[in-house]
Design a protein around this motif. Structure first.
Motif, mmCIF file in Angstrom:
data_model
loop_
_atom_site.group_PDB
_atom_site.id
_atom_site.type_symbol
_atom_site.label_atom_id
_atom_site.label_comp_id
_atom_site.label_asym_id
_atom_site.label_seq_id
_atom_site.Cartn_x
_atom_site.Cartn_y
_atom_site.Cartn_z
ATOM 1 N N GLU A 1 -14.614 0.125 -4.070
ATOM 2 C CA GLU A 1 -13.665 1.045 -3.469
ATOM 3 C C GLU A 1 -13.244 2.108 -4.476
ATOM 4 O O GLU A 1 -13.138 1.832 -5.660
ATOM 5 N N ALA A 2 -13.018 3.314 -3.972
ATOM 6 C CA ALA A 2 -12.599 4.398 -4.855
ATOM 7 C C ALA A 2 -11.090 4.307 -5.024
ATOM 8 O O ALA A 2 -10.335 4.901 -4.279
ATOM 9 N N GLY A 3 -10.683 3.518 -6.013
ATOM 10 C CA GLY A 3 -9.256 3.264 -6.166
ATOM 11 C C GLY A 3 -8.502 4.428 -6.754
ATOM 12 O O GLY A 3 -7.366 4.701 -6.389
ATOM 13 N N HIS A 4 -9.146 5.130 -7.713
ATOM 14 C CA HIS A 4 -8.399 6.154 -8.436
ATOM 15 C C HIS A 4 -8.052 7.312 -7.511
ATOM 16 O O HIS A 4 -8.915 7.789 -6.770
ATOM 17 N N LEU A 5 -6.799 7.755 -7.620
ATOM 18 C CA LEU A 5 -6.328 8.777 -6.692
ATOM 19 C C LEU A 5 -7.147 10.055 -6.782
ATOM 20 O O LEU A 5 -7.385 10.721 -5.779
ATOM 21 N N LEU B 1 8.642 4.270 -10.023
ATOM 22 C CA LEU B 1 7.396 3.898 -10.701
ATOM 23 C C LEU B 1 6.167 4.287 -9.882
ATOM 24 O O LEU B 1 5.106 4.517 -10.435
ATOM 25 N N ALA B 2 6.328 4.356 -8.569
ATOM 26 C CA ALA B 2 5.181 4.745 -7.746
ATOM 27 C C ALA B 2 4.694 6.139 -8.106
ATOM 28 O O ALA B 2 3.503 6.433 -7.993
ATOM 29 N N ILE B 3 5.624 6.984 -8.552
ATOM 30 C CA ILE B 3 5.234 8.365 -8.860
ATOM 31 C C ILE B 3 4.172 8.407 -9.948
ATOM 32 O O ILE B 3 3.278 9.250 -9.930
ATOM 33 N N THR B 4 4.252 7.475 -10.906
ATOM 34 C CA THR B 4 3.350 7.568 -12.046
ATOM 35 C C THR B 4 2.014 6.879 -11.795
ATOM 36 O O THR B 4 1.169 6.858 -12.677
ATOM 37 N N GLN B 5 1.828 6.294 -10.607
ATOM 38 C CA GLN B 5 0.606 5.536 -10.382
ATOM 39 C C GLN B 5 -0.579 6.452 -10.118
ATOM 40 O O GLN B 5 -0.439 7.502 -9.511
ATOM 41 N N THR B 6 -1.749 6.007 -10.580
ATOM 42 C CA THR B 6 -2.958 6.789 -10.331
ATOM 43 C C THR B 6 -3.941 6.015 -9.469
ATOM 44 O O THR B 6 -5.018 6.508 -9.178
ATOM 45 N N ASP B 7 -3.593 4.806 -9.117
ATOM 46 C CA ASP B 7 -4.486 4.002 -8.290
ATOM 47 C C ASP B 7 -3.848 3.829 -6.920
ATOM 48 O O ASP B 7 -2.663 3.525 -6.806
ATOM 49 N N PHE C 1 5.691 10.902 -3.595
ATOM 50 C CA PHE C 1 4.346 10.402 -3.916
ATOM 51 C C PHE C 1 3.482 10.211 -2.682
ATOM 52 O O PHE C 1 2.263 10.283 -2.770
ATOM 53 N N TYR C 2 4.094 9.996 -1.533
ATOM 54 C CA TYR C 2 3.261 9.980 -0.331
ATOM 55 C C TYR C 2 2.671 11.363 -0.104
ATOM 56 O O TYR C 2 1.492 11.523 0.201
ATOM 57 N N VAL C 3 3.536 12.356 -0.261
ATOM 58 C CA VAL C 3 3.095 13.728 -0.028
ATOM 59 C C VAL C 3 2.039 14.138 -1.046
ATOM 60 O O VAL C 3 1.118 14.884 -0.750
ATOM 61 N N ARG C 4 2.155 13.590 -2.264
ATOM 62 C CA ARG C 4 1.185 13.926 -3.287
ATOM 63 C C ARG C 4 -0.232 13.517 -2.845
ATOM 64 O O ARG C 4 -1.201 14.228 -3.091
ATOM 65 N N VAL C 5 -0.319 12.372 -2.212
ATOM 66 C CA VAL C 5 -1.635 11.944 -1.733
ATOM 67 C C VAL C 5 -2.136 12.893 -0.639
ATOM 68 O O VAL C 5 -3.307 13.244 -0.595
ATOM 69 N N ILE C 6 -1.209 13.318 0.222
ATOM 70 C CA ILE C 6 -1.604 14.256 1.277
ATOM 71 C C ILE C 6 -2.084 15.558 0.656
ATOM 72 O O ILE C 6 -3.102 16.126 1.069
ATOM 73 N N VAL C 7 -1.370 16.014 -0.374
ATOM 74 C CA VAL C 7 -1.785 17.232 -1.072
ATOM 75 C C VAL C 7 -3.194 17.058 -1.598
ATOM 76 O O VAL C 7 -4.063 17.924 -1.437
#
Lengths: 528, 521
Positions: A387-391, A317-323, A466-472
């Motif tokens: 805070e800028a929550g949205h990814l 489910l973490a994969i689909t999160q945008t916040d 999903f961790y890597v997605r944030v790094i990307v």
């Protein structure tokens, strides 16, 4: 009839750290009642920090001067054993660190009673009022966190649970921005939390019906000789399990976590994600290892399913999160699943059990520090509305402020368990304990433990995505034209991030000293 | 007794990376020079070490150093090299300074011959400090004699490469970087389970490789653990059908990073098979020989055929590498002295040959701004030097006799053909089928050479300048090595052979070479 009430014996020295925190909380309430408004913050912050620091010092003194007690104290209500002292130490340091985050004006509502968007609210903000009650509330919550995992009977544990939770429900609703979301989070947390408390209490009653006692070793003793398929026992054990698993956010009781983590003021989220998780894991361990130790062939298969489900739900489910905060919430769910793998790593010999226990304690330590650091960084990335929550707002952060983004990326890699970060060794320790437990001859789960570990690494790989997605997003995407601003961090925030990064790097390179501490704490297991 | 050689060899690039990272903003030129200097120091140290190797003390692992790292887990900082590890460390140490020179302007913002910007300006010192971190990890991964330490390097080296692809690569870089990381991480995590399982089952409370050889006897356990290790290495190598990340990663990475990715990082996979899969789990390795050889042959043929169809130069080279890795894997699992020595030699030669090809292609791409073969033509008339280097590197890729790859490919094929390890003639058949790839290799290389270098000169190609001094300095040593080792591979083989014999002893294969030596004495 000469019924003389015997005064209970209380070992004040042993309980001193907890009593200090509670005492400071009461003092804090008095400050709120009697000190003039302009003095409150000036008094509350040092009071809170000194009491938490002092409590930590008391824990150290106790460990160094006397070692962990081997008997339960306060008439058998509280067990201040090695694991409890370790957990106390971790919780105290974490809450100290979280207070440094709280001590930052922007996070809390000026007047909680004012309707969001009303004139009252504007007035309160203009007047610069604030809620210094946060500090005593936080101290009460920390006191509860200390009692919860150290409780030696189920009723004391329940009291600890409530003392921990009630202030948290309240604090969740005090965010300064996006107040409706915050209040919704508070409401949800309260309702679901009340439900789970009821389950816990009902389970306690059932177990009392079965064993005739609420003391954990008493229940275990009853299990040793009693019928193991008694409905009272099974219902009681299931209900108790629901109550506890809710608190650590294990699936299928995880639904509150993302909403609450997202809505709560971020410093409080940090406290919940670290302190509450540590305390609740301690309680889970104590109940299942001490109270239900003789029932392990019964609860381990259930725990297997819960751990598997928790890891899968958290990671997928973490994969689909945008916040970002919701994503970290699901990541925390997945990590709760990894920890549950450790809870299942039980052996016949106590020495090996100590190995598993030290693995879990170590994991709790490294994970919670990284978590606090990550949330501290979340507080710094701001939009005009908070805070800028949205990814998507985090895109290109690596170009705007490379150091901040670099540290955050490092925390994410630690969550993902990449070697040379602390998270890797935490994961390694737990997986190794589980595999060793499964390969023990005659283990009731045998190869299933290996299966669970394989599932664990698959979940880690999914989580890495999903961790890597944030790094990307942070490093490989172009920054948006109207990107978020980076708040000038307060000294406190800088200190928090620095401590978290230091622990993550230091333990990642040289885990041995920390492992030794965890090992010593776990050496004699829990008081039985 | 601990030798300080390898710890120093690891520390130098790490310190260099820290220095480069801490340089003030704008000191790009200094960053490059420091990086080059550090990598040359590492090369010099490595070469001195290599020349001392034959006379160094130690039975199998020379220059060994063992320190406790995490006693609770039985983990040591254990390093040491045998002949196989040594040649691969030399390969890494040779390639890094070459890559530094080749990437000199990669992060400055690359402009084509007609002035269009193909990659924007990016942080120079980050790139070069990542490069040095990667160098330390490449040395560490080959030198580790503690399996846990090997695993740590194996996984940690993904991170610098990930950032090098993701931050400095082409248009699809972030997709390629994530694909690369996730594939490798997944394999690595499966290996982690096997690593823990090995520790638990062996029950020796240590991760030191020499003590774990022969520790696992139960065949079923061996098979499971073997699978955990092998999948990770197969993804890394990469073997068909888990190869798909490589063409993307290699095509998107900057040319220098692609050289290290294909030339060194992928060798960790085949090195791991030879060192860990075979020696720790010999029975499982023998049991799985045929399926793995079949996969290897598929890789050889499949990689070659798909390479023919590529329109992108870097993807084409990546697919040829998949074919070559098939040869290496086949050689490793043929379980004969000749085939395994050939496979090890192939790892080194492939690093030089593919490195040269990638870099020459990279220089072409930097001039034109396009990796597509169709955008070139007739480059030979405009840039004769570049064309010459490109041709030699290409011919090394198709294993022309006289060039280094020929020796190794020939050894792998004859070794596999003659191998009696598997009893039947199955390996012979595999060798015969794989020989088809020699023809296919001629097709993919020569056809690419023809389309890029020959024919009428395309309009944009006319603006090309020939190689400058820096670029010649990059390519000349590689070509010299390719030709040198083509005629005189003995120095490498002298180092490799004893290590391979030792491997075969641990795998308990009847080794004709050892028997011969024994009879001669």
């Amino acid at each position: 009839m000469n019924d003389i009430m015997q005064a209970p014996t209380i070992e004040y020295g042993t309980l001193a750290p907890m009593l200090l925190v509670f005492g400071a909380a009461v003092l804090g309430v008095l400050v709120e009642a009697f000190a003039p408004r302009y003095l409150r913050k000036v008094m509350q912050v040092p009071l809170t920090l000194v009491s938490l620091g002092g409590a930590f010092a008391l824990v150290l003194v106790q460990v160094i001067m006397r070692g962990a007690p081997t008997e339960a104290v306060a008439m058998g209500a509280v067990a201040v054993d090695g694991p409890a002292l370790f957990i106390w130490g971790v919780i105290l340091v974490l809450s100290f660190v979280c207070v440094l985050l709280v001590n930052d004006e922007g996070h809390f509502v000026a007047s909680a009673a004012a309707v969001p968007g009303s004139a009252d609210e504007e007035e309160a903000e203009a007047a610069g009022s604030g809620h210094t009650e946060i500090y005593p509330l936080l101290l009460f919550a920390v006191g509860g966190m200390m009692l919860f995992p150290a409780a030696h009977d189920l009723l004391t544990m329940f009291v600890g649970l409530e003392v921990m939770s009630l202030p948290l429900y309240l604090m969740c609703g005090l965010a300064r921005r996006r107040r409706l979301l915050s209040q919704e989070a508070s409401m949800k947390y309260f309702l679901l939390g009340a439900f789970s408390s009821a389950f816990f209490l009902y389970g306690t009653a059932m177990l009392y019906g079965y064993a005739g006692t609420v003391s954990l070793p008493g229940i275990n003793k009853a299990l040793a000789g009693g019928a193991l398929l008694d409905p009272l026992l099974l219902i009681g054990f299931a209900m108790l399990g629901v109550g506890l698993l809710f608190k650590i956010g294990a699936a299928p009781f995880q639904a509150w976590k993302p909403d609450v983590y997202q809505g709560a003021p971020t410093p409080i989220t940090a406290l919940m994600a670290s302190g509450t998780l540590v305390a609740a894991m301690g309680a889970v361990l104590r109940v299942f290892w001490v109270g239900l130790g003789n029932l392990d062939w019964n609860w381990r298969p259930v725990m297997w399913a819960v751990a598997a489900l928790t890891m899968i739900v958290g990671a997928v489910l973490a994969i689909t999160q945008t916040d970002i905060k919701r994503m970290l919430a699901y990541s925390s769910i997945a990590h709760a699943g990894f920890l549950l793998i450790g809870v299942m790593a039980t052996f016949d010999k106590s020495q090996q059990n100590a190995g598993s226990l030290s693995a879990i304690l170590f994991y709790l330590l490294v994970y919670s520090f990284t978590t606090v650091g990550a949330f501290a960084i979340v507080t710094m990335v701001r939009d005009p509305g908070g805070e800028a929550g949205h990814l998507s707002r985090w895109a290109g952060l690596g170009k705007r402020s490379p150091v901040l983004a670099g540290v955050f990326a490092f925390f994410l890699l630690a969550f993902a368990g990449i070697p040379l970060t602390s998270g890797f060794f935490g994961k390694y320790a737990v997986f190794a304990a589980a595999l060793a437990s499964g390969s023990e001859s005659g283990d009731s789960l045998g190869g299933w433990m290996t299966g669970l570990v394989v599932l664990g690494v698959v979940a880690s790989a999914v989580a890495a995505f999903f961790y890597v997605r944030v790094i990307v997003l942070m490093f490989f995407s172009e920054p948006a034209a109207d990107g978020p601003s980076i708040a000038e961090p307060s000294m406190g925030t800088v200190a928090v991030i620095a401590v978290a990064a230091l622990v993550t790097v230091g333990v990642g390179l040289f885990p041995q000293p920390m492992l030794d501490v965890a090992h010593q704490a776990a050496a004699n297991l829990f008081i039985r | 007794m601990s030798s300080l050689w390898l710890p120093i060899l690891l520390a130098v690039p790490v310190l260099g990376a820290v220095v480069v990272a801490l340089l003030p903003k704008g000191a790009d030129q200094v960053a490059k020079q420091v990086t080059l200097a550090v990598s040359l120091v590492v090369l010099a140290l490595t070469l001195v070490m290599a020349f001392q190797f034959p006379s160094a003390k130690g039975d199998r692992f020379k220059f060994a150093a063992v320190y406790d790292w995490i006693p609770s887990f039985g983990v040591h900082f254990g390093v040491g090299v045998d002949g196989i590890a040594l040649v691969l460390i030399v390969l890494s140490a040779v390639l890094v300074p070459i890559v530094v020179l080749a990437s000199w302007h990669d992060a400055d913002g690359v402009r084509t011959a007609d002035g269009t910007l193909i990659t924007p300006k990016r942080s120079v010192k980050t790139y070069f400090s990542l490069l040095l971190v990667l160098e330390a990890m490449m040395i560490g991964v080959f030198a580790a004699t503690d399996i846990f330490l090997f695993y740590v390097f194996f996984e940690a080296m993904l991170i610098p490469m990930y950032f090098m692809i993701g931050s400095y690569g082409g248009a699809q870089r972030s997709y390629a970087a994530v694909k690369f990381l996730l594939y490798s991480l997944f394999g690595g995590l499966l290996m982690l389970v096997a690593v823990i399982g090995l520790y638990v089952v062996a029950g020796k409370s240590t991760f030191m490789f020499p003590e774990l050889v022969g520790a696992i006897q139960d065949p079923a356990t061996q098979k499971w653990l073997f699978a955990g290790f092998f999948i990770a290495f197969a993804i890394k190598a990469p073997l068909w059908p888990v190869h798909t990340w490589l063409p993307d990663a290699a095509a998107q990475a900057p040319a220098g990073a692609a050289v290290l990715l294909v030339g060194v990082l992928d060798k960790v996979g085949t090195f791991g098979m030879l060192r860990f899969c075979l020696e720790l789990f010999p029975d499982a390795a023998k049991a799985f020989t045929m399926p793995i050889v079949v996969l290897a042959v598929i890789s050889i043929i499949y990689g070659a055929i798909v390479a023919i169809g590529q329109s992108d130069m870097k993807r084409l080279i990546a697919y040829t590498s998949i074919s070559h890795f098939g040869f290496i894997v086949m050689g490793v699992f043929a379980m004969s002295q000749v085939a395994q020595s050939g496979a090890t030699l192939y790892m080194v030669n492939h690093g030089f040959a593919t490195g040269a090809l990638f870099l020459a292609a990279g220089f072409l791409i930097a001039r034109r701004g396009s990796p597509h073969i169709a955008d070139y033509g007739g480059a030979q008339k405009v840039t004769p030097l570049l064309a010459g280097f490109f041709l030699i590197a290409g011919l090394a890729g198709l294993s022309l006799p006289g060039l280094s790859s020929f020796v190794s490919e020939f050894m792998v094929m004859t070794g596999t053909y003659a191998s009696k390890a598997h009893g039947s003639g199955a390996l012979t058949v595999a060798a015969v089928v794989s020989a088809l790839a020699v023809i296919l290799a001629a097709v993919y290389i020569l056809w690419m050479v023809q389309r890029v270098l020959n024919g009428p000169t395309a309009e944009p190609v006319k603006a090309f300048k020939d190689l400058n001094v820096r670029e010649i300095v990059v390519l000349a040593p590689l070509v010299a090595l390719i030709i040198g080792f083509g005629f005189f591979p003995k120095p490498l083989l002298d180092v490799i052979n004893p290590a391979v014999s030792q491997t075969l002893v641990n795998v308990k294969v009847d080794n004709p070479a050892i028997a011969e030596k024994g009879a001669g004495q």
